[in-house]
Design an enzyme around this catalytic site. Structure first.
Site, PDB file in Angstrom:
ATOM      1  N   SER A   1      40.591  36.443  31.619  1.00 59.08           N
ATOM      2  CA  SER A   1      41.094  37.818  31.455  1.00 59.08           C
ATOM      3  C   SER A   1      41.203  38.391  32.885  1.00 59.08           C
ATOM      4  CB  SER A   1      40.080  38.817  30.793  1.00 59.08           C
ATOM      5  OG  SER A   1      38.945  39.038  31.368  1.00 59.08           O
ATOM      6  N   LYS A   2      41.612  39.621  33.125  1.00 63.42           N
ATOM      7  CA  LYS A   2      41.731  40.244  34.227  1.00 63.42           C
ATOM      8  C   LYS A   2      40.494  40.369  35.279  1.00 63.42           C
ATOM      9  CE  LYS A   2      45.528  42.784  34.688  1.00 63.42           C
ATOM     10  NZ  LYS A   2      46.132  41.410  35.272  1.00 63.42           N
ATOM     11  N   ARG A   3      39.284  40.407  34.636  1.00 59.19           N
ATOM     12  CA  ARG A   3      38.130  40.325  35.535  1.00 59.19           C
ATOM     13  C   ARG A   3      38.013  38.788  36.324  1.00 59.19           C
ATOM     14  NH1 ARG A   3      33.473  38.103  32.848  1.00 59.19           N
ATOM     15  NH2 ARG A   3      34.295  37.395  30.785  1.00 59.19           N
TER      16      ARG A   3
END
Ligand code: GLU
Length: 461
Positions: free
Chosen positions: A242-244
């Site tokens: 994911s984005k993180r």
């Protein structure tokens, strides 16, 4: 003939996982001399935009994924879905459901409280033809619900093997919403069947949808395609990517200066292992080697270091002129002054050694532009004799060329009894502020006498 399809929903930027799905469908179609269809699944009117659709197409083209038919838009095929939903009602395989959202919500909560599965309770399944006719005449809004008959659902997945979905996992489900929009599971079956799709290759998260879809195929009298569900892509820490974890969209990688060939190569081999065992392959080589049976059953880890390595390998192969053009596309505007074209080209080539993606060029060229870097007092104190000697020698010589820079450094080494790293490191640090960088004599030659003096003058104590 093999027919695959890529069916993205244009609700955001293209995730690398989605790109991998597109790549697998493309590879399978090409390997089998088949066809790839592009279908835009834009029935979620609130989240789908034309802008996203355009970006998606741009990303596909950039990655080198050519499709043979489409793009078809589901939003332009509404009448087809309605026709097939009505057909199922006529045949007694689906029914009009007049239950309101509030009623359904209430029943769901009641079911949950009783600890029974919150499936549709069958209220409208039991309506007589006459009751239905009256409700329709009174223009009561309705959805169309599919009748789920009892029984397990079994199919052979080309990646996961035999799959059995136990009966009772879901109840009668909506196929057409009250606004006339089909749900994903219904539209996808109608389209895949009418478009002649033979192989559905998609992400594992759709596995549970497949059970519903198989029931619809059967009810409509269509042949089911072969299904292949690709395992998840995880981040290095084992959680879902994911984005993180950093960049997750194709657009971000493009903007950072990754090459499409490298990203294609990387994603194609994320979960698929060619028989040759090779890591770096051209698109044609991957097409030749592609084999669904060699797609892993377990999740793959997105390894940015491997992608970076692969990308740097592709960068190394680029001709000087093309490389310069690409580097300049990524170079900050502010770096275009200060040096003449030839010198800037020289700086760029010199600074591009070892870069993993083009955006890194901006960090690497800094040493040629930043004259005001600082060094700690302690560092300056420890290196005063070298700083002074270097300054004096450079000041006393005119027209210093590359060989003379070499000579100067050599003399300093002799006079101060310094060799190797002990000599080169401080020379580099006091002239560029960095411990690492390209060939120091090239750097000094490009900076030139005046600039070098200006930089180290500040460090004389
Ligand atoms: N629109 C769906 C998605 O993007 C397609 C799934 C499928 O390939 O059936 O997830």
């Amino acid at each position: 003939m093999v027919v695959t399809r890529f069916a993205p929903s244009p609700t955001g930027s293209m995730h690398v996982g989605n790109a991998r799905t597109a790549i697998f469908n493309y590879l399978f179609a090409r390997h089998n001399n088949g066809k790839l269809i592009l279908r835009i699944e834009d029935t979620d009117l609130e989240r789908s935009t034309r802008e996203n659709e355009e970006k998606l197409i741009e990303d596909l083209k950039w990655l080198g994924i050519e499709w043979d038919e489409g793009p078809f838009r589901q939003s332009e095929r509404m009448s087809i879905y309605k026709e097939y939903a009505e057909k199922l009602v006529k045949e007694g395989k689906a029914f009009y459901c007049f239950c309101t959202d509030e009623e359904l919500e209430r029943k769901k909560i009641e079911a949950e409280a009783k600890g029974i599965p919150p499936h549709y309770d069958g209220t409208c399944r039991k309506l007589t033809d006459e009751e239905v006719r009256i409700k329709l005449e009174n223009k009561i809004p309705y959805t169309i619900r599919f009748k789920v008959e009892p029984g397990d659902i079994e199919f052979d997945d080309l990646i996961k093997g035999n799959i059995v979905m136990k009966e009772g996992m879901f109840g009668d489900f909506v196929i057409l919403r009250s606004n006339g929009m089909p749900v994903y599971n219904f539209a996808v079956v109608v389209d895949d069947a009418l478009m002649g799709v033979t192989h559905v290759i998609r992400a594992e998260e759709h596995l549970s949808n497949t059970a519903r879809q198989i029931l619809i195929y059967r009810a409509l009298g269509f042949n089911t395609p072969y299904f292949s569900h690709t395992p998840l892509i995880l981040a290095n820490d084992g959680s879902k990517l994911s984005k993180r974890h950093g960049a997750t969209s194709v657009a971000e990688y493009r903007q950072k200066g990754y090459l499409p060939e490298a990203l294609f190569n990387y994603l194609a081999l994320l979960g698929f292992t060619p028989e040759s065992g090779k890591e770096k392959l051209s698109k044609d080589e991957i097409i030749k080697e592609f084999d669904i049976k060699r797609i892993s059953k377990s999740p793959s880890k997105f390894d940015i270091n491997k992608l970076n390595w692969l990308n740097s390998e592709y960068i190394k192969e680029i001709d000087r002129d093309v490389l310069l053009k690409k580097l300049k596309l990524f170079l900050d505007k502010s770096y275009f002054c200060n040096y003449d074209k030839n010198t800037l080209d020289r700086i760029l080539i010199l600074s591009s050694g070892g870069i993993q993606y083009f955006e890194q060029i901006n960090d690497n060229v800094k040493i040629f532009f930043d004259d005001s870097f600082n060094l700690s007092d302690e560092y300056l104190k420890n290196n005063q004799s070298l700083i002074k000697l270097f300054y004096n020698k450079v000041s006393s010589i005119n027209n210093i060329n590359k060989d003379m820079w070499k000579e100067i450094v050599k003399e300093i080494g002799k006079e101060l009894s310094l060799k190797g790293k002990e000599l080169f490191m401080p020379v580099r640090v006091i002239t560029t502020g960095q411990e690492h960088g390209p060939d120091i004599y090239e750097v000094l030659d490009i900076l030139g006498k005046d600039r070098v003096l200006k930089r180290i003058e500040r460090f004389i104590r």
